[in-house]
Design a protein around this motif. Structure first.
Motif, PDB file in Angstrom:
ATOM      1  N   ARG A  62       0.918  -1.289  -0.009  1.00 20.00           N
ATOM      2  CA  ARG A  62       0.021   0.102  -0.212  1.00 20.00           C
ATOM      3  C   ARG A  62       0.758   1.317  -0.048  1.00 20.00           C
ATOM      4  N   CYS A  63       1.941   1.081   0.968  1.00 21.71           N
ATOM      5  CA  CYS A  63       3.004   2.295   0.838  1.00 21.71           C
ATOM      6  C   CYS A  63       3.441   2.565  -0.618  1.00 21.71           C
ATOM      7  N   TRP A  64       3.611   1.429  -1.393  1.00 30.44           N
ATOM      8  CA  TRP A  64       4.255   1.428  -2.686  1.00 30.44           C
ATOM      9  C   TRP A  64       3.354   2.181  -3.666  1.00 30.44           C
ATOM     10  N   GLN A  65       1.992   1.583  -3.490  1.00 25.99           N
ATOM     11  CA  GLN A  65       0.999   2.394  -4.420  1.00 25.99           C
ATOM     12  C   GLN A  65       0.738   3.754  -4.135  1.00 25.99           C
ATOM     13  N   GLN A  66       1.037   4.037  -3.003  1.00 23.05           N
ATOM     14  CA  GLN A  66       1.089   5.539  -2.343  1.00 23.05           C
ATOM     15  C   GLN A  66       2.107   6.183  -3.114  1.00 23.05           C
ATOM     16  N   LYS A  67       3.524   5.793  -3.146  1.00 23.89           N
ATOM     17  CA  LYS A  67       4.590   6.527  -3.795  1.00 23.89           C
ATOM     18  C   LYS A  67       4.428   6.643  -5.319  1.00 23.89           C
ATOM     19  N   GLY A  93       1.647   7.238  -6.580  1.00 28.49           N
ATOM     20  CA  GLY A  93       0.497   8.145  -6.861  1.00 28.49           C
ATOM     21  C   GLY A  93      -0.956   7.734  -6.645  1.00 28.49           C
ATOM     22  N   TYR A  94      -1.218   6.500  -6.312  1.00 25.62           N
ATOM     23  CA  TYR A  94      -2.624   5.956  -6.184  1.00 25.62           C
ATOM     24  C   TYR A  94      -2.963   6.605  -4.963  1.00 25.62           C
ATOM     25  N   THR A  95      -4.660   6.867  -4.983  1.00 26.20           N
ATOM     26  CA  THR A  95      -5.240   7.092  -3.973  1.00 26.20           C
ATOM     27  C   THR A  95      -6.560   6.545  -3.811  1.00 26.20           C
ATOM     28  N   GLY A  96      -7.349   6.813  -2.649  1.00 21.12           N
ATOM     29  CA  GLY A  96      -8.711   6.130  -2.551  1.00 21.12           C
ATOM     30  C   GLY A  96      -8.860   4.515  -2.426  1.00 21.12           C
ATOM     31  N   SER A  97      -9.711   4.127  -3.275  1.00 23.73           N
ATOM     32  CA  SER A  97     -10.048   2.755  -3.298  1.00 23.73           C
ATOM     33  C   SER A  97      -8.748   1.874  -4.171  1.00 23.73           C
ATOM     34  N   ASP A  98      -7.931   2.756  -4.761  1.00 15.45           N
ATOM     35  CA  ASP A  98      -6.786   1.989  -5.612  1.00 15.45           C
ATOM     36  C   ASP A  98      -5.767   1.813  -4.804  1.00 15.45           C
ATOM     37  N   LEU A  99      -5.854   2.421  -3.638  1.00 16.99           N
ATOM     38  CA  LEU A  99      -4.908   2.228  -2.530  1.00 16.99           C
ATOM     39  C   LEU A  99      -5.140   0.978  -1.598  1.00 16.99           C
ATOM     40  N   ASP A 100      -5.191  -0.226  -2.326  1.00 15.15           N
ATOM     41  CA  ASP A 100      -5.618  -1.060  -1.436  1.00 15.15           C
ATOM     42  C   ASP A 100      -4.879  -2.250  -0.821  1.00 15.15           C
ATOM     43  N   GLY A 101      -3.219  -1.846  -1.118  1.00 18.88           N
ATOM     44  CA  GLY A 101      -2.200  -2.975  -0.997  1.00 18.88           C
ATOM     45  C   GLY A 101      -2.520  -4.237  -1.878  1.00 18.88           C
TER      46      GLY A 101
END
Length: 522
Positions: free
Chosen positions: A490-495, A497-505
């Motif tokens: 999830r941390c990697w997705q955030q790095k 640029g993902y947000t919201g429901s796309d940031l699910d890990g």
């Protein structure tokens, strides 16, 4: 500043004796006949650097045989007044000898008040307002030696005069000008090693290359005038700011784990620390920080990187003179090298995406011609191990081996361990940029991760997440998919640029391909 009464001596003709061969000429308290201090010293824990002093109103030139007497006179004069010992940390005579005063790790009494003494060590030069006012070349070298010696004990990089922050003329106009123009700064400190003489080289050039005064090299190698060198001749180039015959110190005493000839841990890279590693390297680093007076630990130190390690390292950076964003507690190459963390037998493997894996010892003994050798040689030049008469290039030649032997010596290897043939540990520390293609793991599919797999792919994924600063693992990573893997992803997705429901890990193809997970055998 000593009173002028102690130095109202008959003026003799000034005859500077410049030793033809010498290393760091260090004169211990025992050697110059010091009286014992009347009180215990106050520890020096956060020195910003040094302040330079002179003797006072009058000083006449002396033969070196009389310099011990001068040092004893300074101590006697000061102890008959308000001081419990000689007030200075070190003193330097006109012949370039460094005299131990209160010494490293102890607060001086010479800078004017308690805060000024807490901020800087005090280095006395045998000069004055009248008589001998100009430092000799040897004395300048000796002052540089004294500053280097104190920096190795943890002093920061500031060099100031006694008059900076205190109402005095000390250290006099000529010496203060050298304080201001940077002449007294010893520069980057060479830690000692060997050099093989190349065609066209002379002592002057070798001295400049390593920032080590020529006289050190002459003394260490017992060279005789006219000091002609032979191509292929091996020279020992001593460490700067270390009495000849000693090893570069890492702390305040000889029992310190950073002191002596043990191998040192190379800088593991800035990103490694930001991955919150759990490693013996962190324990060894913490012990060194404690040894140099940067102990912010309530307990420990231990192997897990924590905020306390960062606070302790910030203290070390400030000791070295760093400020602002440069003193943020995240280790950097220069401050790490200055800390001299002992070798633990553990070293993080370099990121295989960025760096070339070790090809094996036999690969180099075949004397290959390859881009790997070319990139390795460029790295050797970058770390100060350029022994190439031409190039470097892709061919493995004798100069390549000499350069690699220099690198091994920098890491603390000696004898057969510094033979110039690359080994896995020294290769990892060199960080050779990758030139060979890297097989990567294709995306296994979203459903595969949701089946909670147990696979080497998960381990490799976790390692890559850690290198990218996404470490939510209490231990590991390992082959079993867990919530820690999902949180790290999830941390990697955030790095990314993902947000919201796309940031699910849950890994998906786009971020997986950006992560670049090395191919496993499974």
């Amino acid at each position: 500043m000593a009173s002028s009464a102690a130095f109202c001596l008959t003026i003799l003709s000034y005859q500077a004796i410049i030793p033809q061969v010498s290393g760091m000429y260090f004169v211990s308290r025992e050697e110059w006949g010091a009286q014992p201090p009347k009180e215990d010293y106050t520890p020096m824990t956060d020195a910003k650097g040094v302040k330079i002093h002179y003797l006072g109103a009058l000083f006449s030139g002396r033969e070196h045989s009389e310099c011990d007497d001068i040092m004893r006179s300074v101590q006697s004069d000061q102890m008959s007044g308000e001081y419990f010992d000689v007030a200075y940390s070190l003193a330097v005579c006109q012949h370039g000898y460094v005299y131990d005063g209160r010494g490293k790790g102890h607060r001086s009494g010479a800078n004017g008040d308690q805060q000024l003494n807490a901020d800087h060590y005090a280095v006395l030069a045998f000069l004055a307002k009248f008589g001998v006012t100009q430092p000799s070349v040897s004395q300048i070298t000796g002052i540089q030696d004294a500053i280097a010696y104190l920096r190795r004990a943890g002093a920061g990089h500031e060099i100031k005069g006694h008059r900076d922050g205190y109402n005095t003329e000390c250290p006099g106009g000529p010496l203060y000008e050298l304080v201001r123009d940077g002449t007294l700064d010893p520069g980057e400190l060479w830690d000692g090693g060997s050099h093989t003489v190349q065609a066209g080289e002379n002592l002057d050039g070798i001295s400049l290359k390593y920032n080590v005064p020529k006289r050190y090299i002459i003394q260490a190698n017992k060279l005789e005038a006219p000091f002609d060198l032979i191509v292929g001749q091996k020279l020992e180039v001593p460490a700067r700011g270390v009495p000849l015959g000693e090893k570069p110190p890492g702390g305040d005493d000889g029992d310190d784990p950073g002191d002596g000839g043990d191998k040192l841990t190379p800088f593991p890279g800035a990103e490694w620390f930001k991955s919150k590693p759990n490693s013996p390297i962190i324990t060894a680093m913490g012990k060194r920080l404690v040894a140099v007076g940067c102990n912010k630990y309530g307990e420990g130190p231990g192997p897990q990187w924590s905020d306390v390690d960062q606070a302790s390292y910030k203290c070390w950076q400030e000791k070295l003179g760093y400020t602002g964003a440069d003193a943020d507690g995240w280790p950097g190459q220069t401050s790490w090298d200055s800390l001299r963390v002992p070798w633990t037998g553990d070293f993080p493997a370099p990121d295989p995406i960025l760096y070339e894996p070790f090809p094996g010892a036999d690969y180099f003994k075949q004397q290959p011609s390859s881009w790997i050798v070319n990139e390795m040689s460029l790295r050797l030049v970058a770390v100060g191990c350029d022994r190439f008469s031409t190039g470097p290039g892709p061919e493995w030649v004798d100069d390549t081996q000499e350069s690699y032997a220099c690198w091994q010596t920098k890491l603390g290897y000696t004898g057969e361990d510094a033979d110039g043939w690359p080994g896995a540990a020294s290769w990892s520390a060199l960080r050779v940029p990758r030139v060979t293609p890297l097989p990567v793991e294709p995306f296994p599919g979203e459903s595969w991760f949701k089946s909670a797999p147990n696979s080497p792919i998960i381990t490799e994924m976790g390692k890559r997440l850690v290198t990218q600063g996404c470490n939510e693992y209490a231990s590991g990573p390992g082959p079993q998919w867990t919530d820690a893997d999902r949180n790290s992803y999830r941390c990697w997705q955030q790095k990314c640029g993902y947000t919201g429901s796309d940031l699910d890990g849950w890994p998906e193809k786009d971020t997986w391909e950006k992560l670049v997970v090395p191919k496993t055998s499974s």
